[in-house]
Design an enzyme around this catalytic site. Structure first.
Site, PDB file in Angstrom:
ATOM      1  N   GLU A   1       6.981  -4.509  -8.652  1.00 50.02           N
ATOM      2  CA  GLU A   1       6.880  -3.615  -8.674  1.00 50.02           C
ATOM      3  C   GLU A   1       5.118  -2.635  -8.486  1.00 50.02           C
ATOM      4  OE1 GLU A   1       7.866  -1.711 -11.138  1.00 50.02           O
ATOM      5  OE2 GLU A   1       9.532  -2.880 -11.756  1.00 50.02           O
TER       6      GLU A   1
ATOM      7  N   HIS B   1      13.023   1.117  -5.909  1.00 50.72           N
ATOM      8  CA  HIS B   1      13.009  -0.355  -5.725  1.00 50.72           C
ATOM      9  C   HIS B   1      14.709  -0.581  -5.591  1.00 50.72           C
ATOM     10  CE1 HIS B   1       9.769  -1.590  -8.645  1.00 50.72           C
ATOM     11  NE2 HIS B   1      10.509  -0.411  -9.929  1.00 50.72           N
TER      12      HIS B   1
ATOM     13  N   GLY C   1      10.224   4.523 -18.970  1.00 54.92           N
ATOM     14  CA  GLY C   1       9.669   5.007 -18.461  1.00 54.92           C
ATOM     15  C   GLY C   1      11.260   5.708 -17.488  1.00 54.92           C
ATOM     16  N   ALA C   2      11.839   4.642 -16.861  1.00 55.39           N
ATOM     17  CA  ALA C   2      12.880   4.231 -15.981  1.00 55.39           C
ATOM     18  C   ALA C   2      13.515   3.382 -15.835  1.00 55.39           C
ATOM     19  CB  ALA C   2      12.760   5.822 -14.859  1.00 55.39           C
ATOM     20  N   MET C   3      14.771   3.284 -14.708  1.00 51.87           N
ATOM     21  CA  MET C   3      15.088   1.761 -14.545  1.00 51.87           C
ATOM     22  C   MET C   3      15.952   2.393 -13.635  1.00 51.87           C
ATOM     23  SD  MET C   3      15.378  -1.393 -15.431  1.00 51.87           S
ATOM     24  CE  MET C   3      16.065  -2.634 -14.650  1.00 51.87           C
ATOM     25  N   GLU C   4      15.583   0.945 -12.026  1.00 51.38           N
ATOM     26  CA  GLU C   4      15.707   1.183 -11.465  1.00 51.38           C
ATOM     27  C   GLU C   4      17.665   0.813 -10.838  1.00 51.38           C
ATOM     28  OE1 GLU C   4      13.047  -0.819 -12.252  1.00 51.38           O
ATOM     29  OE2 GLU C   4      13.165  -2.891 -11.214  1.00 51.38           O
TER      30      GLU C   4
ATOM     31  N   HIS D   1       9.735   6.088  -7.538  1.00 45.16           N
ATOM     32  CA  HIS D   1       9.133   5.081  -8.435  1.00 45.16           C
ATOM     33  C   HIS D   1      10.617   4.149  -8.061  1.00 45.16           C
ATOM     34  CE1 HIS D   1       7.773   1.470  -9.584  1.00 45.16           C
ATOM     35  NE2 HIS D   1       8.584   1.698 -10.355  1.00 45.16           N
ATOM     36  N   GLU D   2      12.209   4.759  -9.089  1.00 44.71           N
ATOM     37  CA  GLU D   2      12.757   3.870  -8.711  1.00 44.71           C
ATOM     38  C   GLU D   2      13.979   3.870  -8.172  1.00 44.71           C
ATOM     39  OE1 GLU D   2      12.495   2.613 -11.852  1.00 44.71           O
ATOM     40  OE2 GLU D   2      11.245   3.362 -12.748  1.00 44.71           O
TER      41      GLU D   2
ATOM     42  N   GLU E   1      16.623  -5.186 -17.915  1.00 41.82           N
ATOM     43  CA  GLU E   1      15.698  -5.559 -17.520  1.00 41.82           C
ATOM     44  C   GLU E   1      14.679  -6.094 -18.544  1.00 41.82           C
ATOM     45  OE1 GLU E   1      13.039  -3.894 -14.848  1.00 41.82           O
ATOM     46  OE2 GLU E   1      12.341  -5.216 -14.184  1.00 41.82           O
TER      47      GLU E   1
HETATM   48  N1  PHE Z   1      11.985  -1.939 -13.851  1.00 44.58           N
HETATM   49  C1  PHE Z   1      11.152  -0.711 -14.244  1.00 44.58           C
HETATM   50  C2  PHE Z   1      10.090  -0.032 -13.621  1.00 44.58           C
HETATM   51  O1  PHE Z   1       9.072  -0.109 -13.505  1.00 44.58           O
HETATM   52  C3  PHE Z   1      10.352  -0.729 -15.930  1.00 44.58           C
HETATM   53  C4  PHE Z   1      11.491  -1.256 -16.908  1.00 44.58           C
HETATM   54  C5  PHE Z   1      11.105  -2.462 -17.015  1.00 44.58           C
HETATM   55  C6  PHE Z   1      12.338  -0.976 -17.809  1.00 44.58           C
HETATM   56  C7  PHE Z   1      11.452  -3.280 -18.044  1.00 44.58           C
HETATM   57  C8  PHE Z   1      12.748  -0.698 -18.128  1.00 44.58           C
HETATM   58  C9  PHE Z   1      12.371  -2.474 -19.241  1.00 44.58           C
HETATM   59  O2  PHE Z   1      10.557   0.774 -12.885  1.00 44.58           O
HETATM   60 ZN    ZN Z   2       9.309   0.022 -11.143  1.00 38.20          ZN
END
Ligand code: PHE
Ligand code: ZN
Length: 876
Positions: free
Chosen positions: A325, A306, A266-269, A302-303, A126
């Site tokens: 988001e 998603h 922070g993190a990725m879903e 949060h993740e 992402e």
């Molecule tokens: N989609 C992730 C989140 O908000 C954020 C994110 C965006 C992480 C782009 C990495 C790169 O949960």
């Molecule tokens: Zn998110």
């Protein structure tokens, strides 16, 4: 100055893709510098598209070969330029491309696409990272079914993870092995992920409400398994909560989370395979604070959330980012509120909203929750899209009521499942289920800026006539000079002087379930036959993301602080009182006069110290931040005066209520061993604010206690709180403690990050030199985003008086780092640069120095689109 000539992407130009992708088979053979990706992609014409040549996105790719339906293509059959691959004579029917690309993960310092982190391989796709893995239709409305085959050397990588379920695994000749993962849920490329490496695992399981067993895994650096337990616990609670609160059940046989130490965000879903910044996974009592535990809980949730709001239903295009988001932030906020104290969570969220989003919304980077255009999408992962986006969902719930909100959500989750949706489609679900007209409400997605609602009360003691006049306005923001009236739900109550809630029915105007909806430029509420003017408790629970201008008298504030039945407004009464004193003191200070603080504030605060909700009282004692004060002042800001005003009020408060604070500090001591639960965390937070105020108000006593606490603490929360107190006070004690801390945790990067941040935030002139010295510390690295953020980010965004030094040295330093970092990691560079967004609110001398530094950045050749976009908008 260079002009930003990069392409502008506009929402109105959206066109459905000409081609769709049915399936992707990705075969990855991992190697440090020569990873080979064989992507077999089934294309078909989109009935809603126009056909024509297939144009694929690509970024920094080396193409080894390209085959169409199994036949190798000669190089003249396609054209590759910097960002695309165009297939000439594209057959106007379904066909398969086999694309072989070569990647150099070791050289990938942007941390987008496939890269290495602590000897492992991981991906981040992402928003537009998949095009750094293979040529692709890298846009969220192209959803495909992915199968990933991962091949790696056994001795280098024992763990091979992909999206979905693992369907096959085995050994290969010469010490290699492989695994095949299949994800049956069609998804956009930005949710693709793979992780390969040597990792330790903490496993668990979850039984979904329909009785399916899901295998859970948290993967961390070997040796850190004992720090993954809390994340696993938070995951299980999240899965349960989402079933109960939103009816969302998990949909694969496995759910894995991997913690990596090099991560931009922070993190990725990613579907079935969340990848986390290890800061938001790893926790043990000795290394993580209560705040870390709370963040881990929130981000794990949060993740995970998603999976439905983001993955099952994704975004049609990146303008719709808030669709996933804002909604998912709202959901994680509600989760935390249910797990902890709802009031304290709301207060914390509003603090963040005001300090991050309000600042953004009133400066050069202001944009609508759903932007109309962008040059670089990476720069739109903002507090406006996330936090204001969540406030819009919260308002929607307030306006519709909980039942209709839930009906609309159920409809959305059913109707849009499996699609790439838009804000319009989301809102239509609520319109259809509630029968309400939400056309006007939808303006919140389009209009930037924070509405100002000014409230004037008139009371005629003769007739008992009480009128409340509401007027709203929004200042111009970039590209939006004229603002329209918004739909603003204002939760309201009336109190008598004893703080009892009065039941009043307006003669003119409508109050539904304590909510007044202001949807015109101005409106009135009129009441009759009142004996006295009631205390107006407005914007309860912070029911809308606005600035409320209400000239509450000090007496009324004190009533609310002591008695308001809405805890948010009790806290707000204290904040409002403090803010008034702080603003006045900043001005006094700037004029070189002596500051004076109304003792009634300290007096009132002393009366709330004995309440039961410790975390809440701690929030009352925590004064507005320097940047909050600066934002309230609005222009011609002198950050030194602001800092001194805040120090002054803390000193006065700590001095005035020193005795009860000492008592509180002693009473809250516990012999129990550390647990991260909300109650004990609340007690620690109160005890530690008390310590901080004591140390400044009664230094002989407070600093002695801080030294003692630092030495005896058995957990990071108390230890670090004591260190933070010591760090605020010049002298030998702090240097000794700082050194001791560094020696104790020299092998623990996440703990050292706290140590970097703390020193970068000391509001004194020597700090810049300290920061420069710390850059040479063996634990620091310019290549790791967490290190950069904790040292440089904390200085730039968390130390207003030193970043904005009167001699401009703070700007020079940060701008050099931005230029430098931009060469390796543009995303992180652009974030650090964001610290300049308040430059126009400063007094003229600093403003001029900031501008010079910004222009120096803008004048560089070879800026990334990320930095170029931010610097251009910041200067505009
Ligand atoms: N989609 C992730 C989140 O908000 C954020 C994110 C965006 C992480 C782009 C990495 C790169 O949960
Ligand atoms: Zn998110």
């Amino acid at each position: 100055m260079r002009l930003d000539t990069s392409r502008v992407i506009r929402l109105v130009d959206y066109k459905a893709p000409d081609w769709l992708i049915e399936t992707v088979h990705l075969d990855a053979t991992l190697d440090d510098t020569r990873t080979r990706i064989v992507a077999t992609i089934q294309f078909k014409p989109n009935p809603k598209g126009m056909g024509g040549a297939l144009v694929l996105d690509g970024d920094d790719l080396v193409l080894e070969s390209l085959a169409l339906d199994g036949v190798q293509l000669p190089t003249f059959a396609y054209t590759i330029d910097r960002h695309t691959l165009t297939l000439h004579d594209t057959p106007q029917r379904a066909f398969t491309l086999t694309i072989v690309t070569l990647l150099d993960p070791a050289a990938n310092s942007q941390l987008m696409g496939l890269y290495r982190s602590s000897g492992n391989y991981c991906t981040q796709c992402e928003a537009e990272g998949f095009r750094r893995i293979t040529f692709f239709l890298d846009r969220p409305d192209v959803m495909a079914v992915y199968t990933t085959r991962i091949v790696a050397k056994k001795e280098e990588a024992s763990v091979l993870l992909g999206n979905g379920n693992r369907v096959e695994a085995g050994d290969l000749p010469n010490g290699w092995h492989y695994a095949v993962w299949h994800d049956p849920h069609p998804k956009p490329s930005y949710l693709f992920a793979l992780v390969v490496g040597k990792l330790g695992k903490v496993g668990g399981s979850f039984m979904t409400r329909s009785g399916r067993n899901v295998e859970l895994g948290i993967y961390v650096e070997s040796g850190k398994e004992n720090r993954a337990g809390y994340a696993l616990d938070a995951l299980i609670r999240s899965m349960k909560w989402d079933e109960e609160a939103f009816g969302c059940e998990y949909d694969l046989d496995v759910f894995n989370i991997v913690a990596v130490s090099d991560f931009n965000m922070g993190a990725m879903e990613n579907k079935g395979l969340n990848i986390f910044n290890d800061k938001y996974v790893l926790a043990s009592p000795e290394t993580a604070t209560d705040a870390d535990y709370a963040n881990i809980e929130a981000i794990i949730a949060h993740e995970y959330f998603h999976n439905w709001t983001g993955n099952r239903i994704t975004c049609r295009d990146w303008f719709q980012l808030c669709l996933k988001e804002g909604l998912t932030v709202f959901r994680d906020q509600e989760f935390s509120a249910d797990q902890r104290s709802r009031a304290v969570k709301r207060i914390a969220d509003v603090r963040t909203l005001r300090s991050q989003q309000f600042t953004e919304d009133s400066g050069p980077l202001a944009h609508p929750v759903r932007p109309f255009e962008y040059r670089e999408i990476n720069n739109f992962y903002t507090p406006t899209v996330y936090e204001k986006g969540a406030e819009l969902i919260r308002m929607l719930k307030t306006l519709l009521g909980a039942d209709d909100f839930r009906k609309g959500m159920d409809e959305y989750l059913a109707r849009c499942d499996g699609t790439a949706a838009t804000i319009e489609e989301f809102i239509a679900c609520f319109v259809d289920t509630s029968g309400r007209d939400l056309t006007h409400f939808a303006r919140w997605y389009e209009q930037a800026g924070t509405p100002l609602v000014s409230v004037t009360e008139t009371f005629d003691s003769e007739s008992g006539h009480y009128r409340i006049h509401f007027a709203q306005s929004t200042k111009p923001t970039p590209g939006q000079p004229d603002k329209q009236a918004m739909v603003i739900p204002l939760a309201i109550a009336f109190l008598n002087k004893q703080g009892l809630e009065l039941k009043l029915t307006p003669k003119t105007g409508q109050l539904d379930d304590h909510v007044f909806v202001l949807d015109t430029e101005s409106a009135d509420l009129v009441f009759e036959h009142l004996d006295e003017k009631p205390v107006l408790s407005a914007l309860r629970g912070f029911s809308a993301p606005i600035v409320l201008e209400l000239d509450t008298s000090d007496d009324d504030r004190l009533v609310m602080l002591a008695h308001d039945t809405d805890p948010f407004n009790r806290w707000q009464a204290a904040q409002g009182f403090a803010m008034k004193l702080l603003k006045a003191a900043s001005i006094t200070r700037r004029e070189g006069r002596e500051m004076h603080f109304d003792p009634r504030f300290a007096e009132a605060v002393s009366h709330v110290l004995n309440g039961k909700d410790h975390a809440f009282i701690a929030q009352i004692l925590a004064l507005p931040s320097e940047s909050d004060i600066a934002r309230e002042i609005g222009d011609n800001v002198d950050p030194d005066a602001v800092r001194d005003a805040r120090l002054g009020l803390r000193r006065a408060l700590g001095h005035h209520i020193g005795q009860p604070l000492q008592l509180l500090y002693a009473t809250l001591e516990t012999k129990e061993s550390y647990r991260p639960d909300p109650q004990s965390a609340g007690s620690r937070s109160l005890r530690n604010v008390a310590l901080d105020l004591l140390a400044i108000g009664m230094p002989e006593i407070g600093l002695r206690l801080a030294e003692q606490q630092y030495r005896t603490a058995d957990n990071m929360t108390d230890r670090f709180a004591a260190l933070a107190v010591l760090a605020q006070h010049r002298g030998e004690a702090r240097e000794i403690a700082l050194e001791h801390f560094a020696n104790t945790f020299e092998n623990d990067p996440l703990v050292l990050d706290k140590w970097f941040s703390l020193q970068a935030s000391i509001p004194e002139l020597e700090t810049l030199d300290r920061v420069k010295r710390l850059m040479a510390h063996p634990g620091f690295s310019m290549k790791n985003p967490n290190r950069l953020r904790s040292l440089i980010g904390a200085f730039a965004a968390g130390n207003p008086s030193q970043f904005n030094r009167a001699d401009g040295a703070g700007y020079d330093f940060v701008s050099e780092i931005v230029i430098d970092t931009d060469r390796s990691n543009p995303q992180v560079a652009a974030r650090i640069l964001g610290a300049f967004k308040t430059w126009r609110t400063l007094e003229p001398d600093r403003r001029a120095l900031a501008e010079t530094a910004l222009r120096r950045i803008a004048d560089q050749d070879q800026l990334s689109p990320d930095v170029l976009d931010i610097v251009t908008r910041t200067l505009a």
